[in-house]
Design an enzyme around this catalytic site. Structure first.
Site, PDB file in Angstrom:
ATOM      1  N   ARG A  25       0.820  -1.220   0.000  1.00  0.00           N
ATOM      2  CA  ARG A  25       0.000   0.000   0.000  1.00  0.00           C
ATOM      3  C   ARG A  25       0.851   1.265   0.000  1.00  0.00           C
ATOM      4  O   ARG A  25       0.437   2.296   0.552  1.00  0.00           O
ATOM      5  CB  ARG A  25      -0.948   0.040   1.205  1.00  0.00           C
ATOM      6  N   ARG A  29      -2.740   6.803   1.236  1.00  0.00           N
ATOM      7  CA  ARG A  29      -3.118   8.040   1.934  1.00  0.00           C
ATOM      8  C   ARG A  29      -2.084   8.593   2.895  1.00  0.00           C
ATOM      9  O   ARG A  29      -2.180   9.739   3.292  1.00  0.00           O
ATOM     10  CB  ARG A  29      -4.447   7.825   2.666  1.00  0.00           C
ATOM     11  N   ARG A  38      -6.010  12.793  -4.475  1.00  0.00           N
ATOM     12  CA  ARG A  38      -7.234  12.146  -4.001  1.00  0.00           C
ATOM     13  C   ARG A  38      -8.308  13.180  -3.638  1.00  0.00           C
ATOM     14  O   ARG A  38      -9.498  12.896  -3.738  1.00  0.00           O
ATOM     15  CB  ARG A  38      -6.893  11.267  -2.796  1.00  0.00           C
ATOM     16  N   ASP A  74      -6.704  -1.916  -7.524  1.00  0.00           N
ATOM     17  CA  ASP A  74      -7.283  -2.565  -6.354  1.00  0.00           C
ATOM     18  C   ASP A  74      -7.653  -3.996  -6.697  1.00  0.00           C
ATOM     19  O   ASP A  74      -7.976  -4.290  -7.845  1.00  0.00           O
ATOM     20  CB  ASP A  74      -8.518  -1.822  -5.850  1.00  0.00           C
ATOM     21  N   TYR A 151     -14.984 -11.384  -0.441  1.00  0.00           N
ATOM     22  CA  TYR A 151     -15.676 -10.103  -0.679  1.00  0.00           C
ATOM     23  C   TYR A 151     -16.980 -10.326  -1.433  1.00  0.00           C
ATOM     24  O   TYR A 151     -18.011  -9.733  -1.107  1.00  0.00           O
ATOM     25  CB  TYR A 151     -14.780  -9.136  -1.459  1.00  0.00           C
TER      26      TYR A 151
HETATM   27  O1  CP3 Z   1       0.249  -1.458  -2.597  1.00  0.00           O
HETATM   28  C1  CP3 Z   1      -0.060  -0.479  -3.324  1.00  0.00           C
HETATM   29  O2  CP3 Z   1       0.346   0.673  -3.106  1.00  0.00           O
HETATM   30  C2  CP3 Z   1      -0.886  -0.741  -4.569  1.00  0.00           C
HETATM   31  C3  CP3 Z   1      -2.243  -0.390  -4.461  1.00  0.00           C
HETATM   32  C4  CP3 Z   1      -3.213  -1.296  -3.721  1.00  0.00           C
HETATM   33  C5  CP3 Z   1      -4.447  -0.810  -3.250  1.00  0.00           C
HETATM   34  N1  CP3 Z   1      -5.183  -1.860  -2.821  1.00  0.00           N
HETATM   35  C6  CP3 Z   1      -4.856   0.601  -3.265  1.00  0.00           C
HETATM   36  C7  CP3 Z   1      -5.940   1.045  -2.394  1.00  0.00           C
HETATM   37  C8  CP3 Z   1      -3.188  -2.661  -3.485  1.00  0.00           C
HETATM   38  C9  CP3 Z   1      -2.076  -3.661  -3.728  1.00  0.00           C
HETATM   39  C10 CP3 Z   1      -4.454  -3.011  -2.933  1.00  0.00           C
HETATM   40  C11 CP3 Z   1      -4.827  -4.403  -2.622  1.00  0.00           C
HETATM   41  C12 CP3 Z   1      -6.031  -4.633  -1.834  1.00  0.00           C
HETATM   42  N2  CP3 Z   1      -7.239  -4.004  -1.891  1.00  0.00           N
HETATM   43  C13 CP3 Z   1      -6.151  -5.681  -0.905  1.00  0.00           C
HETATM   44  C14 CP3 Z   1      -5.110  -6.695  -0.620  1.00  0.00           C
HETATM   45  C15 CP3 Z   1      -4.006  -6.111   0.155  1.00  0.00           C
HETATM   46  C16 CP3 Z   1      -4.298  -6.056   1.592  1.00  0.00           C
HETATM   47  O3  CP3 Z   1      -4.254  -4.934   2.146  1.00  0.00           O
HETATM   48  O4  CP3 Z   1      -4.490  -7.113   2.175  1.00  0.00           O
HETATM   49  C17 CP3 Z   1      -7.436  -5.621  -0.352  1.00  0.00           C
HETATM   50  C18 CP3 Z   1      -7.995  -6.529   0.722  1.00  0.00           C
HETATM   51  C19 CP3 Z   1      -8.117  -4.569  -0.994  1.00  0.00           C
HETATM   52  C20 CP3 Z   1      -9.510  -4.152  -0.811  1.00  0.00           C
HETATM   53  C21 CP3 Z   1      -9.580  -2.767  -0.349  1.00  0.00           C
HETATM   54  N3  CP3 Z   1      -9.369  -1.652  -1.145  1.00  0.00           N
HETATM   55  C22 CP3 Z   1      -9.882  -2.289   0.935  1.00  0.00           C
HETATM   56  C23 CP3 Z   1     -10.142  -3.208   2.128  1.00  0.00           C
HETATM   57  C24 CP3 Z   1      -9.878  -0.899   0.868  1.00  0.00           C
HETATM   58  C25 CP3 Z   1     -10.292   0.054   1.933  1.00  0.00           C
HETATM   59  C26 CP3 Z   1      -9.269   0.124   2.964  1.00  0.00           C
HETATM   60  C27 CP3 Z   1      -9.025   1.545   3.352  1.00  0.00           C
HETATM   61  O5  CP3 Z   1      -7.929   1.732   3.851  1.00  0.00           O
HETATM   62  O6  CP3 Z   1      -9.887   2.399   3.145  1.00  0.00           O
HETATM   63  C28 CP3 Z   1      -9.515  -0.512  -0.419  1.00  0.00           C
HETATM   64  C29 CP3 Z   1      -9.310   0.871  -0.903  1.00  0.00           C
HETATM   65  C30 CP3 Z   1      -7.922   1.205  -1.329  1.00  0.00           C
HETATM   66  N4  CP3 Z   1      -7.129   0.409  -2.122  1.00  0.00           N
HETATM   67  C31 CP3 Z   1      -7.210   2.411  -1.063  1.00  0.00           C
HETATM   68  C32 CP3 Z   1      -5.986   2.325  -1.737  1.00  0.00           C
HETATM   69  C33 CP3 Z   1      -4.916   3.365  -1.819  1.00  0.00           C
HETATM   70  C34 CP3 Z   1      -7.727   3.579  -0.253  1.00  0.00           C
HETATM   71  C35 CP3 Z   1      -8.553   4.405  -1.179  1.00  0.00           C
HETATM   72  C36 CP3 Z   1      -8.689   5.827  -0.760  1.00  0.00           C
HETATM   73  O7  CP3 Z   1      -7.852   6.655  -1.147  1.00  0.00           O
HETATM   74  O8  CP3 Z   1      -9.678   6.125  -0.064  1.00  0.00           O
END
Ligand code: CP3
Length: 344
Positions: A25, A29, A38, A74, A151
């Site tokens: 990640r 943010r 964003r 994502d 999911y």
């Molecule tokens: O690693 C990176 O920088 C690449 C980008 C990336 C994102 N999501 C961006 C993201 C990657 C590799 C993911 C994978 C992802 N997404 C997973 C597997 C990795 C893990 O953490 O176990 C999962 C379970 C998701 C599903 C997902 N997407 C969730 C649970 C959320 C919300 C969590 C939160 O913190 O709000 C997201 C949204 C998300 N994916 C964001 C980002 C940068 C936040 C979006 C925002 O800016 O509001």
């Protein structure tokens, strides 16, 4: 040694000049430059605009000095082309509008052509590759079938994965149909990312740690194995990651991949011994440690590096994604510490 050589060498358990490091990640943010973009776009808009996705992918490489970029996307994006509507809420994360719970719904899911429904991700990969050149590797990724299924079935994040586990145990036919479809989609998607330029791919089975080894082996591992076997022909390293996988290490190692990702709930020396030294390992700092003073971060970095013991095949990372409130300066300090303390 370029970052790309350093990273690919570590994946292949060859010598490196220092331990490569990136952060799950990392495009997110906690970075001021991410929040700035964003504030003008929704998360989905950012994913679907290849120029924006490419820009935020490059931010951590330029500002933090990590050894690899990971494409900004994502794990849920492939679901749209399969015919599943979803959105992201500010606090609860992803929400699936109509959860998938019947064989009829599963039969209606489409096997996507990633060149059609995920062309925006592939375009972003091509832009990033041009910018990175031969210096820095790019990681592509996909969710693994179990994590995607959880999911789809639960409709969002879950505490105990009860509905998912009940489909798995009570209606094995439906479970097999769903997992088979998801495996095909994941393999096609990762293959397309590699053909578009991804140097390494990571399979995120983030929630597989909720399973007993018995159920993982019987109901999840065969699908992951199909994907990992199918990826071999591309000859790029594959990282096989799950959180809370201390009970699954031998099975994960046996299902394939070149690198096994581990979180912080197990010490990396013990984890590696159980995974076997024929595989590389990625991890495993607790993301919470980054909130502590830099001196304390340093102690933890020394501990992880000490346990990895300079063995070929260690990629430093957090055990799971960086938390949104993490001080950016501490992440930068972490990267410098890993490089500084691991120089050979
Ligand atoms: O690693 C990176 O920088 C690449 C980008 C990336 C994102 N999501 C961006 C993201 C990657 C590799 C993911 C994978 C992802 N997404 C997973 C597997 C990795 C893990 O953490 O176990 C999962 C379970 C998701 C599903 C997902 N997407 C969730 C649970 C959320 C919300 C969590 C939160 O913190 O709000 C997201 C949204 C998300 N994916 C964001 C980002 C940068 C936040 C979006 C925002 O800016 O509001």
């Amino acid at each position: 040694m370029t970052k790309k050589q350093r990273f690919l060498n570590a994946c292949r358990r060859l010598p490196v000049d220092m331990t490569p490091v990136w952060i799950m990640r990392q495009a997110g943010r906690f970075m001021k430059s991410y929040r700035k973009i964003r504030s003008r776009h929704s998360f989905i808009e950012m994913c679907k605009d290849p120029r924006i996705a490419a820009e935020v992918t490059l931010q951590p490489v330029e500002r933090l000095g990590v050894d690899a970029a990971i494409i900004f996307a994502d794990i849920l994006l492939p679901l749209e082309g399969m015919g599943v509507g979803f959105g992201f809420t500010a606090h609860d994360g992803p929400v699936i509008h109509r959860p998938i719970r019947t064989l009829k719904q599963i039969s209606g899911l489409r096997i996507i052509d990633p060149h059609e429904s995920l062309d925006y991700v592939l375009s972003a990969i091509k832009i990033v590759k041009k910018e990175l050149g031969e210096n820095t590797p790019l990681i592509g990724f996909s969710g693994a079938p179990f994590t995607l299924a959880s999911y789809l079935i639960e409709g969002g994040h879950s505490q105990n994965y009860l509905i998912t586990k009940m489909m798995m145990l009570e209606t094995p036919g439906a479970w097999n149909a769903l997992m088979t479809k998801l495996s095909k989609v994941v393999l096609l998607y990762l293959g397309a990312q590699i053909k578009s330029g991804a140097d390494v791919v990571q399979l995120f089975d983030s929630w597989a740690g909720c399973l007993s080894p018995y159920d993982y082996e019987k109901s999840v591992m065969p699908y992951n194995r199909m994907i990992l076997d199918g990826l071999k022909k591309y000859r790029v390293p594959v990282i096989n990651f799950a959180t809370d996988n201390g009970g699954l290490l031998e099975l994960m190692s046996g299902s394939g991949g070149d690198v096994i990702g581990v979180d912080w709930r197990i010490s990396i020396d013990k984890a590696w011994k159980r995974i076997g030294y024929k595989k590389a390992i990625q991890g495993n700092l607790d993301p919470a440690v980054l909130f502590a003073p830099v001196k304390e971060i340093e102690r933890h970095v020394r501990a992880v590096l000490g346990m990895a013991a300079g063995r070929n095949g260690h990629i430093f990372n957090l055990g799971h994604g960086v938390l949104p409130a993490t001080p950016e300066s501490h992440v930068k300090a972490l990267i410098e510490l890993v490089h500084g303390l691991s120089g050979r």
